[in-house]
Design a protein around this motif. Structure first.
Motif, PDB file in Angstrom:
ATOM      1  N   THR A 245      47.565   1.905 -17.512  1.00  0.00           N
ATOM      2  CA  THR A 245      46.965   0.591 -17.691  1.00  0.00           C
ATOM      3  C   THR A 245      45.892   0.674 -18.753  1.00  0.00           C
ATOM      4  O   THR A 245      45.030   1.539 -18.697  1.00  0.00           O
ATOM      5  CB  THR A 245      46.350   0.064 -16.381  1.00  0.00           C
ATOM      6  OG1 THR A 245      45.320   0.951 -15.955  1.00  0.00           O
ATOM      7  CG2 THR A 245      47.399  -0.051 -15.292  1.00  0.00           C
ATOM      8  N   SER A 246      45.964  -0.200 -19.741  1.00  0.00           N
ATOM      9  CA  SER A 246      44.968  -0.224 -20.806  1.00  0.00           C
ATOM     10  C   SER A 246      44.157  -1.496 -20.686  1.00  0.00           C
ATOM     11  O   SER A 246      44.711  -2.593 -20.625  1.00  0.00           O
ATOM     12  CB  SER A 246      45.642  -0.161 -22.182  1.00  0.00           C
ATOM     13  OG  SER A 246      46.336   1.058 -22.330  1.00  0.00           O
ATOM     14  N   PRO A 247      42.828  -1.392 -20.646  1.00  0.00           N
ATOM     15  CA  PRO A 247      42.000  -2.583 -20.488  1.00  0.00           C
ATOM     16  C   PRO A 247      41.917  -3.373 -21.784  1.00  0.00           C
ATOM     17  O   PRO A 247      42.154  -2.860 -22.869  1.00  0.00           O
ATOM     18  CB  PRO A 247      40.631  -1.992 -20.138  1.00  0.00           C
ATOM     19  CG  PRO A 247      40.623  -0.680 -20.864  1.00  0.00           C
ATOM     20  CD  PRO A 247      42.039  -0.164 -20.783  1.00  0.00           C
TER      21      PRO A 247
ATOM     22  N   VAL B 224      39.564   2.166 -15.034  1.00  0.00           N
ATOM     23  CA  VAL B 224      40.933   2.196 -15.555  1.00  0.00           C
ATOM     24  C   VAL B 224      41.741   3.210 -14.770  1.00  0.00           C
ATOM     25  O   VAL B 224      41.183   4.067 -14.049  1.00  0.00           O
ATOM     26  CB  VAL B 224      40.978   2.554 -17.062  1.00  0.00           C
ATOM     27  CG1 VAL B 224      40.278   1.492 -17.889  1.00  0.00           C
ATOM     28  CG2 VAL B 224      40.369   3.932 -17.308  1.00  0.00           C
TER      29      VAL B 224
ATOM     30  N   LEU C 251      34.827   3.510 -20.235  1.00  0.00           N
ATOM     31  CA  LEU C 251      35.971   3.442 -19.339  1.00  0.00           C
ATOM     32  C   LEU C 251      35.813   4.567 -18.324  1.00  0.00           C
ATOM     33  O   LEU C 251      35.361   5.655 -18.671  1.00  0.00           O
ATOM     34  CB  LEU C 251      37.291   3.621 -20.098  1.00  0.00           C
ATOM     35  CG  LEU C 251      37.506   2.772 -21.354  1.00  0.00           C
ATOM     36  CD1 LEU C 251      38.847   3.119 -21.997  1.00  0.00           C
ATOM     37  CD2 LEU C 251      37.441   1.289 -21.019  1.00  0.00           C
TER      38      LEU C 251
END
Length: 275
Positions: A2-4, A272, A244
């Motif tokens: 998952t990439s913010p 993340v 992150l």
């Protein structure tokens, strides 16, 4: 994976490690290039790097690099702010990557020069670094066979834990006692040591304690070499630092946020997952 969604950034430099130690590299980069945007990843879910087998560590570093390269905007360079993967597995994980990767390694050559003709050097690091074949080969390359006998590889895992646990912030008197005892053992076993390399990104946080315990020793920070290496990849932006963090029940994001606050760091911190 998952990439913010990141705020608007300009060609950010990404910096990562498994704990709070790597923020020292972030701070150094920010001071050297105040307009440079930075993405700081604390991979707490992978802590500690030093406790992993080499195949596990290789997999961890590969997927973390993949995660950072997939960010939008993509980083202009990635700093692996940990001596263990930089020395042991990074050569195998950076081949073919589109993003320049900067490593942090023990400054053995500089340390030997500072130690003089007869002085010895102590490389302070976690167990998996100082007991690895890779560090032995690295020391041989950096020092040459004639001088490698003057390099002492010393396990400093107990000192690293002072940082990772937050004891250096919350229990300074106890931290100084532990550091002084460590230095006394080091000097008792290796009285010719004149220079020590802080070869875990956690150890620079203990520099004031180390210098108080041994004011006549020189302590070298491997992170100092990062500035020159990333300089060609820096771009003027807003000077933003975005954090992150991965987390586990043992290492929650809130605890990490608290540790940052205790050292005077307040940055956006986005949880993340790296799969």
């Amino acid at each position: 994976m998952t990439s913010p969604a990141l705020p608007p950034l300009t060609a950010p430099v990404a910096v990562f490690d498994a704990g709070i130690g790597s923020y020292a590299a972030v701070d150094r980069i920010h001071r050297a290039f105040p307009e440079q945007d930075i993405v700081y990843l604390a991979d707490r879910a992978s802590f500690p790097y030093g406790g992993k087998s080499l195949p596990e560590l290789r997999t961890t570093i590969e997927r973390t690099l993949d995660h950072l390269e997939a960010l939008d905007p993509a980083p202009s360079a990635i700093v692996v702010a940990s001596n263990v993967p930089s020395v042991t597995v990074l050569d195998e994980t950076v081949t073919g990557r589109r993003t320049p990767v900067v490593r942090v390694v023990p400054p053995v050559r500089e340390a030997l020069e500072k130690a003089g003709e007869y002085g010895e050097v102590a490389v302070l690091g976690v167990t998996s670094l100082v007991t690895s074949e890779a560090i032995v080969h690295y020391v041989d390359r950096e020092s040459g066979p004639a001088r490698s006998a003057r390099v002492r590889l010393r396990d400093a895992s107990a000192l690293v834990e002072l940082v990772e646990s937050g004891a250096f912030l919350f229990e300074p008197e106890g931290t100084l006692r532990t550091v002084a005892e460590y230095v006394a053992r080091l000097r008792g076993e290796h009285p010719a040591v004149r220079v020590a390399t802080l070869s875990s990104t956690h150890l620079p946080w203990l520099r004031p304690f180390l210098e108080e315990a041994a004011p006549d020793l020189d302590f070298l920070d491997p992170g100092d070499s990062v500035i020159a290496e990333i300089a060609p990849h820096t771009r003027a932006g807003s000077g933003s630092v975005v954090g992150l963090v991965t987390e586990t029940p043992d290492y929650p994001a809130d605890r990490f946020r608290e540790m940052l606050a205790r050292i005077g760091v307040e940055i956006p911190l986005v949880p993340v997952t790296i799969a």
